[in-house]
Every structure is written in C-alpha cells, then in structure tokens.
Design a protein around this motif. Structure first.
Motif: not given
Length: 340
Positions: A10-13, A32-42, A82-87, A112-119
């Motif tokens: 699972x994705x870290x916090x 910086x250490x920032x919260x992993x972005x929460x994925x929105x529907x879609x 790689x896909x981390x989480x998707x509908x 995308x200058x990050x370990x994870x990104x939501x789009x």
C-alpha cells in the motif's frame, strides 16, 4: 470501487517531492516530505519512475508562466511510471506501465516532480516496453507536441518537405525523427553552425543556420517553397517563416523559444496569399496509445532516435537539471530517474 495499490504494498502516508515554495531562483526548489495525494474518482495515482525537465517548468519556478499557478506547487508537466491505484472500470491495472502529460499537471494541480502523482484518467497513456525508464521518461511531452503538430497541425504526408524552425529543441529533434519515419524531407534550423552534424544524426536532410532570415536559403533548397513549416522559435521570425512556404502550404505555430508569443499590430494581410497559418497546443489525448507504442517499438528497433541530453539520479538533482535546461547549452531532453 477502485483497484488497490500495486503489489509492492500500500502507498505510504507521505512521500518525497520537489516543491516550488515561491517564485524565484533555483533555491526555491525544495525537497519536502508531503502527504501522498489522495486519488479522486476518475483519476489515477501513478508511482513515478522518471520525468522530463522542461522549459515550461523553469518558467513556472520563476513565476513567469502564462498559466495561473499558485504556490507552493509540485511542478512537472509529464511523467512515466506504473499505476498505483485506479478506478476498477478505468481499464488500468496496478503495476501497468503508463505515461502522462499536460492537462494542468504542475500548474493547476501538483505534477510529476514527486514519488507519486494523481492525474485524470483521460490523460494516462498505457504502454508496454523493455526500454529503460530514463529513455521512456524523455518522451511524453515532446512526442505529444511533435506528433500533434505534424498530424493535427500540419496534416503532414509522405513525400512532402518540412521546415522545422527551432530544430535543436527537444520538440524540434523529435519532430525531425517522426517526420523522417513518415517519409518527409526535413530542413531544420540551428543558430549554431557547429550543430549541423547533430541535426544530421537525427535524420535531418538539410541543416540551415538561422540568423533570423532564412527564406532565401530555404528557397535555394526548395525553389517553390516547403509544403509545411513547424514554427518553434516564435512570432519574431514568423514573417520570414511564411516566406519559406509554398502557396497552399501551411505553417503551424507551436512554440516561442526565442520569445514573441504575439505579433504587434497584427493584420491578416501579413500572411502571404495562399499560405495557411494554424497552431497547436494540444493535450495527451492527441497522442493515441497505439501511436506511442509504435514510437517505443521504433526506438527499440533502432529506427527512431531519442535526443536525451542527460539523465539525473533522484530528486536531489532536480536543481541541476533545471539549471542545465535554463542554460540551453546541451540540446536534447533532460530526464530525472527515480528509484523503483
């Protein structure tokens, strides 16, 4: 319902990201250490493996972007991973290789200058390749811009002649290789005569040194004028570019590397009779997944060259990458590679 995180857990916090804290110099790029972005529907959350560093991100960092940007902001208009989480109904699965670009990344929302990104799912392009991540990371934005300009912008066909003004830029180099794949004769410009061999190595048929007035030289090569011109330098040279194009030929305005996004006191009569002017400022949807896959295969087969200038290891080298892009001394794409 959504697919869970990829099989590596699972994705870290929190995650590491490069954040522009305020407009300014390179020191405003902070890890910086920032919260992993929460994925929105879609939307899709991607574990980033590599991303390109672009002039537009330098502009965003300096506070000079023409888009509305708020700070702090994680920049980055493109990335691969790689896909981390998707509908569940998105057609995307955890661990699947994907690319994403544009659509407000790094400007309207964190990029995308990050370990994870939501789009948004609509700007995610799935692919399969064994090419290294730093090679793939060089491709999305420049392939999308080059392909969209040549197809949607210019409707380029085999057997035609193409002028690329701004040929040593990443988009210019990519457009040259794509045009040669189509079967086009390519004339490409550089301000530095020493870079002619670099252009030839990318498949350019006729390098031309650009001193601001190239129409006579282009007409020496193609007396009737070229069929199509891709304008990447800007409005400062646009009248001269018009003079290179045949009647019923087209000019596609895609970039302004030399400045000049507008023409003072513009009148339509500045456009020569019969020459067509269009523009391109597209999005990820303009690069179909099957086309991206074909380009990846062409690279793997050695039929398509990738103009990678330098690969940087880790977020710690983002400042170096932006400094090199800003200097303009090394033609080609600058790519940051992240650990898996």
């Amino acid at each position: 319902m959504s697919h869970p995180a990829a099989a590596d857990g699972a994705a870290p916090a929190t995650m590491r990201a490069v954040v522009v804290t305020r407009p300014g110099a390179l020191d405003t790029l902070e890890i910086k250490d920032v919260p992993v972005p929460v994925r929105k529907p879609g939307w899709v959350r991607i574990k980033v493996r590599a991303f390109g560093v672009n002039e537009s991100e330098v502009t965003t960092r300096k506070g000079e972007s023409d888009a509305e940007v708020t700070y702090p902001r994680v920049p980055g208009i493109e990335g691969v991973g790689v896909v981390d989480e998707a509908d569940e109904d998105s057609g995307l699965r955890p661990g699947q290789q994907v690319a994403t670009m544009m659509g407000g990344m790094g400007r309207a929302f964190d990029g995308a200058y990050a370990e994870r990104v939501t789009v948004p799912a609509g700007q995610v392009i799935p692919f399969e390749t064994g090419l290294p991540w730093d090679v793939v990371g060089a491709l999305p934005e420049m392939f999308q811009t080059a392909y969209g300009s040549l197809t949607r912008g210019l409707d380029l066909k085999s057997g035609q002649t193409l002028l690329i003004r701004g040929g040593t830029s990443t988009v210019g180099l990519s457009a040259a290789t794509m045009a040669k794949e189509i079967g086009v004769t390519v004339i490409s410009t550089t301000r530095n005569a020493d870079r002619g061999d670099e252009l030839r190595a990318m498949g350019v048929d006729h390098p031309v040194v650009d001193d601001g007035r190239i129409a006579e030289n282009v007409r020496d090569l193609v007396p009737q004028g070229v069929d199509a011109a891709l304008e990447l330098v800007g409005c400062t040279v646009l009248p001269d570019t018009f003079a290179c194009v045949r009647v019923h030929g087209s000019v596609c305005f895609t970039g302004a590397l030399g400045g000049g996004w507008t023409v003072p006191d513009f009148t339509p009569f500045m456009i020569p009779s019969g020459v067509r002017l269009t523009s391109y400022a597209g999005e990820a949807a303009d690069l179909p997944a099957q086309v991206f896959q074909q380009q990846l295969q062409a690279i793997a087969d050695g039929r398509l060259n990738v103009p990678v200038a330098k690969t940087y290891r880790g977020l710690e080298q983002v400042r170096d990458a932006q400094a090199d892009v800003e200097s303009g001394r090394t033609p080609g794409k600058h790519v940051v590679l992240l650990d898996g």
